[in-house]
Write a protein that holds these residues in place. Structure first.
Motif, PDB file in Angstrom:
ATOM      1  N   GLU A 171       0.813  -1.216   0.000  1.00  0.00           N
ATOM      2  CA  GLU A 171       0.000   0.000   0.000  1.00  0.00           C
ATOM      3  C   GLU A 171       0.845   1.265   0.000  1.00  0.00           C
ATOM      4  O   GLU A 171       0.351   2.346  -0.334  1.00  0.00           O
ATOM      5  CB  GLU A 171      -0.949  -0.028   1.196  1.00  0.00           C
ATOM      6  N   ASN A 172       2.120   1.136   0.353  1.00  0.00           N
ATOM      7  CA  ASN A 172       3.051   2.267   0.262  1.00  0.00           C
ATOM      8  C   ASN A 172       3.875   2.218  -1.033  1.00  0.00           C
ATOM      9  O   ASN A 172       4.798   3.000  -1.211  1.00  0.00           O
ATOM     10  CB  ASN A 172       3.988   2.295   1.474  1.00  0.00           C
ATOM     11  N   ILE A 225       3.529   2.456   7.511  1.00  0.00           N
ATOM     12  CA  ILE A 225       2.438   2.051   6.614  1.00  0.00           C
ATOM     13  C   ILE A 225       2.524   0.559   6.327  1.00  0.00           C
ATOM     14  O   ILE A 225       1.525  -0.169   6.356  1.00  0.00           O
ATOM     15  CB  ILE A 225       2.480   2.863   5.302  1.00  0.00           C
ATOM     16  N   ASN A 226       3.714   0.093   6.060  1.00  0.00           N
ATOM     17  CA  ASN A 226       3.942  -1.323   5.785  1.00  0.00           C
ATOM     18  C   ASN A 226       3.543  -2.176   6.988  1.00  0.00           C
ATOM     19  O   ASN A 226       2.813  -3.167   6.850  1.00  0.00           O
ATOM     20  CB  ASN A 226       5.426  -1.529   5.443  1.00  0.00           C
ATOM     21  N   ARG A 227       4.007  -1.794   8.160  1.00  0.00           N
ATOM     22  CA  ARG A 227       3.730  -2.589   9.350  1.00  0.00           C
ATOM     23  C   ARG A 227       2.221  -2.608   9.663  1.00  0.00           C
ATOM     24  O   ARG A 227       1.675  -3.626  10.051  1.00  0.00           O
ATOM     25  CB  ARG A 227       4.532  -2.067  10.538  1.00  0.00           C
ATOM     26  N   GLN A 228       1.556  -1.457   9.453  1.00  0.00           N
ATOM     27  CA  GLN A 228       0.112  -1.417   9.696  1.00  0.00           C
ATOM     28  C   GLN A 228      -0.636  -2.292   8.689  1.00  0.00           C
ATOM     29  O   GLN A 228      -1.641  -2.929   9.020  1.00  0.00           O
ATOM     30  CB  GLN A 228      -0.403   0.025   9.632  1.00  0.00           C
ATOM     31  N   GLN A 229      -0.134  -2.344   7.446  1.00  0.00           N
ATOM     32  CA  GLN A 229      -0.755  -3.201   6.437  1.00  0.00           C
ATOM     33  C   GLN A 229      -0.736  -4.664   6.871  1.00  0.00           C
ATOM     34  O   GLN A 229      -1.698  -5.408   6.636  1.00  0.00           O
ATOM     35  CB  GLN A 229      -0.044  -3.049   5.089  1.00  0.00           C
ATOM     36  N   GLN A 230       0.346  -5.076   7.515  1.00  0.00           N
ATOM     37  CA  GLN A 230       0.448  -6.468   7.968  1.00  0.00           C
ATOM     38  C   GLN A 230      -0.610  -6.780   9.037  1.00  0.00           C
ATOM     39  O   GLN A 230      -1.107  -7.914   9.119  1.00  0.00           O
ATOM     40  CB  GLN A 230       1.849  -6.752   8.519  1.00  0.00           C
ATOM     41  N   VAL A 231      -0.954  -5.766   9.837  1.00  0.00           N
ATOM     42  CA  VAL A 231      -2.027  -5.936  10.833  1.00  0.00           C
ATOM     43  C   VAL A 231      -3.387  -5.964  10.134  1.00  0.00           C
ATOM     44  O   VAL A 231      -4.230  -6.829  10.397  1.00  0.00           O
ATOM     45  CB  VAL A 231      -1.988  -4.801  11.879  1.00  0.00           C
ATOM     46  N   ASN A 232      -3.586  -5.019   9.207  1.00  0.00           N
ATOM     47  CA  ASN A 232      -4.887  -4.889   8.534  1.00  0.00           C
ATOM     48  C   ASN A 232      -5.253  -6.133   7.728  1.00  0.00           C
ATOM     49  O   ASN A 232      -6.434  -6.449   7.564  1.00  0.00           O
ATOM     50  CB  ASN A 232      -4.883  -3.668   7.615  1.00  0.00           C
ATOM     51  N   THR A 233      -4.250  -6.818   7.198  1.00  0.00           N
ATOM     52  CA  THR A 233      -4.522  -8.011   6.392  1.00  0.00           C
ATOM     53  C   THR A 233      -4.504  -9.289   7.221  1.00  0.00           C
ATOM     54  O   THR A 233      -4.564 -10.391   6.675  1.00  0.00           O
ATOM     55  CB  THR A 233      -3.506  -8.133   5.241  1.00  0.00           C
ATOM     56  N   GLY A 234      -4.398  -9.128   8.554  1.00  0.00           N
ATOM     57  CA  GLY A 234      -4.550 -10.268   9.438  1.00  0.00           C
ATOM     58  C   GLY A 234      -3.300 -11.075   9.710  1.00  0.00           C
ATOM     59  O   GLY A 234      -3.367 -12.147  10.314  1.00  0.00           O
ATOM     60  N   GLU A 251       2.330  -3.765  17.612  1.00  0.00           N
ATOM     61  CA  GLU A 251       3.467  -4.090  18.487  1.00  0.00           C
ATOM     62  C   GLU A 251       4.076  -5.456  18.162  1.00  0.00           C
ATOM     63  O   GLU A 251       5.261  -5.693  18.431  1.00  0.00           O
ATOM     64  CB  GLU A 251       3.034  -4.056  19.954  1.00  0.00           C
ATOM     65  N   THR A 252       3.282  -6.343  17.581  1.00  0.00           N
ATOM     66  CA  THR A 252       3.781  -7.693  17.288  1.00  0.00           C
ATOM     67  C   THR A 252       4.421  -7.805  15.897  1.00  0.00           C
ATOM     68  O   THR A 252       5.003  -8.832  15.572  1.00  0.00           O
ATOM     69  CB  THR A 252       2.634  -8.719  17.390  1.00  0.00           C
ATOM     70  N   VAL A 253       4.328  -6.765  15.091  1.00  0.00           N
ATOM     71  CA  VAL A 253       4.939  -6.794  13.754  1.00  0.00           C
ATOM     72  C   VAL A 253       6.434  -6.497  13.890  1.00  0.00           C
ATOM     73  O   VAL A 253       6.816  -5.478  14.477  1.00  0.00           O
ATOM     74  CB  VAL A 253       4.300  -5.742  12.814  1.00  0.00           C
ATOM     75  N   PRO A 254       7.298  -7.355  13.369  1.00  0.00           N
ATOM     76  CA  PRO A 254       8.735  -7.073  13.454  1.00  0.00           C
ATOM     77  C   PRO A 254       9.081  -5.725  12.822  1.00  0.00           C
ATOM     78  O   PRO A 254       8.446  -5.300  11.850  1.00  0.00           O
ATOM     79  CB  PRO A 254       9.361  -8.224  12.653  1.00  0.00           C
ATOM     80  N   LEU A 272       7.916  -2.937  -3.342  1.00  0.00           N
ATOM     81  CA  LEU A 272       8.096  -4.236  -3.974  1.00  0.00           C
ATOM     82  C   LEU A 272       8.987  -5.029  -3.033  1.00  0.00           C
ATOM     83  O   LEU A 272      10.033  -4.542  -2.617  1.00  0.00           O
ATOM     84  CB  LEU A 272       8.755  -4.113  -5.344  1.00  0.00           C
ATOM     85  N   ALA A 273       8.588  -6.261  -2.701  1.00  0.00           N
ATOM     86  CA  ALA A 273       9.227  -6.995  -1.605  1.00  0.00           C
ATOM     87  C   ALA A 273       9.159  -6.082  -0.380  1.00  0.00           C
ATOM     88  O   ALA A 273       8.128  -5.459  -0.140  1.00  0.00           O
ATOM     89  CB  ALA A 273      10.637  -7.422  -1.968  1.00  0.00           C
ATOM     90  N   PHE A 274      10.250  -5.936   0.381  1.00  0.00           N
ATOM     91  CA  PHE A 274      10.231  -5.003   1.508  1.00  0.00           C
ATOM     92  C   PHE A 274      11.077  -3.766   1.212  1.00  0.00           C
ATOM     93  O   PHE A 274      11.676  -3.158   2.102  1.00  0.00           O
ATOM     94  CB  PHE A 274      10.706  -5.687   2.790  1.00  0.00           C
ATOM     95  N   ASN A 275      11.102  -3.380  -0.053  1.00  0.00           N
ATOM     96  CA  ASN A 275      11.747  -2.126  -0.445  1.00  0.00           C
ATOM     97  C   ASN A 275      10.753  -0.988  -0.255  1.00  0.00           C
ATOM     98  O   ASN A 275      10.122  -0.513  -1.197  1.00  0.00           O
ATOM     99  CB  ASN A 275      12.219  -2.208  -1.894  1.00  0.00           C
ATOM    100  N   ASP A 276      10.580  -0.564   1.001  1.00  0.00           N
ATOM    101  CA  ASP A 276       9.706   0.553   1.317  1.00  0.00           C
ATOM    102  C   ASP A 276      10.301   1.851   0.764  1.00  0.00           C
ATOM    103  O   ASP A 276      11.505   1.927   0.491  1.00  0.00           O
ATOM    104  CB  ASP A 276       9.542   0.682   2.830  1.00  0.00           C
ATOM    105  N   PRO A 277       9.477   2.911   0.612  1.00  0.00           N
ATOM    106  CA  PRO A 277      10.009   4.173   0.091  1.00  0.00           C
ATOM    107  C   PRO A 277      11.221   4.700   0.860  1.00  0.00           C
ATOM    108  O   PRO A 277      12.119   5.312   0.257  1.00  0.00           O
ATOM    109  CB  PRO A 277       8.813   5.129   0.233  1.00  0.00           C
ATOM    110  N   SER A 278      11.281   4.449   2.157  1.00  0.00           N
ATOM    111  CA  SER A 278      12.389   4.979   2.967  1.00  0.00           C
ATOM    112  C   SER A 278      13.719   4.278   2.702  1.00  0.00           C
ATOM    113  O   SER A 278      14.785   4.819   3.029  1.00  0.00           O
ATOM    114  CB  SER A 278      12.040   4.862   4.454  1.00  0.00           C
TER     115      SER A 278
END
Length: 259
Positions: A145-146, A173-182, A188-191, A149-155
């Motif tokens: 959503e950010n 944004i990436n970490r929140q997406q992992q929560v939103n998609t279950g 806090e539990t997302v690495p 591609l893979a874990f190449n976030d904008p930052s």
């Protein structure tokens, strides 16, 4: 290809839009199956780099169900993995691919990133050397959503990255997406860190397919296709890849302005 599929190009990138995700998954599975079968007529083995996530589920199921591919001659890799979680963790990409792909098709080899390694930098080096042993014939992608591609976030995205695999800090944004998609129960539990294959290695693949269905991807799809080609939207680099195709459904393409 379905008769009512929209088909066009944006710069070098081919784009195909389907009525819904199910139609998209079935057609992409046919395209990939035929591509793999054709390659296996020309060479002994084929190397494939796989993505994970919800965007891949229907496609992988359809590809496996089609049959016709000699998976005993396919060597598989994957794009990314969280740092610090075991291969049995419910959100582990190793578990996702082991259960959804490896155990079902029995490939010649599946090389995994060991996310729970005690020496992360050595693991980057090990996996980089594995990826460099042969060209990647096919790379399967999803889009975050950010725009990652893979874990190449904008930052952390680098179109000219000197590394093949690197350790990165995931953005909010990436970490929140992992929560939103279950994938995780809460933020806090997302690495905070993960391994990722870098953009130059992805773009070096002989063929790239990128699946980006669902309404939640509509804004980033618009940015990919109509914004600047810039690491701030990492997936925009696909517009420079003539070997790449972006597959969308009507929901994810809903904000795209046709000229």
């Amino acid at each position: 290809m379905l008769a009512d599929t929209k088909y066009f190009r944006v710069d070098e990138l081919t784009v195909q839009i389907y009525n819904n995700e199910a139609e998209m998954a079935q057609d992409v599975a046919k395209i990939v199956s035929q591509y793999l079968q054709n390659l296996l007529q020309q060479q002994d083995t084929v190397a494939v780099l796989l993505a994970t996530g919800n965007s891949q589920l229907k496609f992988l199921d359809a590809l496996i169900a089609l049959g016709g591919v000699d998976w005993s001659r396919i060597i598989l890799f994957h794009l990314d993995e969280y740092l610090g979680i075991s291969g049995d963790h419910p959100a582990s990409f190793r578990r996702y691919l082991r259960e959804r792909v490896e155990q079902r098709v029995k490939p010649q080899q599946f090389y995994y990133i060991e996310g729970d390694t005690l020496q992360p930098l050595a693991e980057c080096d090990r996996y980089s050397k594995l990826l460099q042993t042969q060209p990647i014939d096919l790379c399967c992608l999803g889009v975050g959503e950010n725009g990652h591609l893979a874990f190449n976030d904008p930052s952390v995205a680098d179109f000219h990255d000197p590394y093949t695999v690197k350790l990165v800090k995931l953005d909010a944004i990436n970490r929140q997406q992992q929560v939103n998609t279950g994938q995780f129960p809460n933020l806090e539990t997302v690495p905070q860190y993960a391994f990722t294959v870098t953009l130059p290695l992805i773009c070096a693949a002989k063929k790239i397919i990128c699946l980006a269905p669902e309404k939640r991807k509509a804004h980033i799809v618009k940015d990919i296709l109509q914004g600047e080609i810039n690491p701030k939207c990492p997936a925009s680099i696909l517009r420079q890849q003539a070997q790449a195709t972006l597959f969308l459904d009507s929901d994810s393409a809903s904000l795209y302005q046709f000229s």
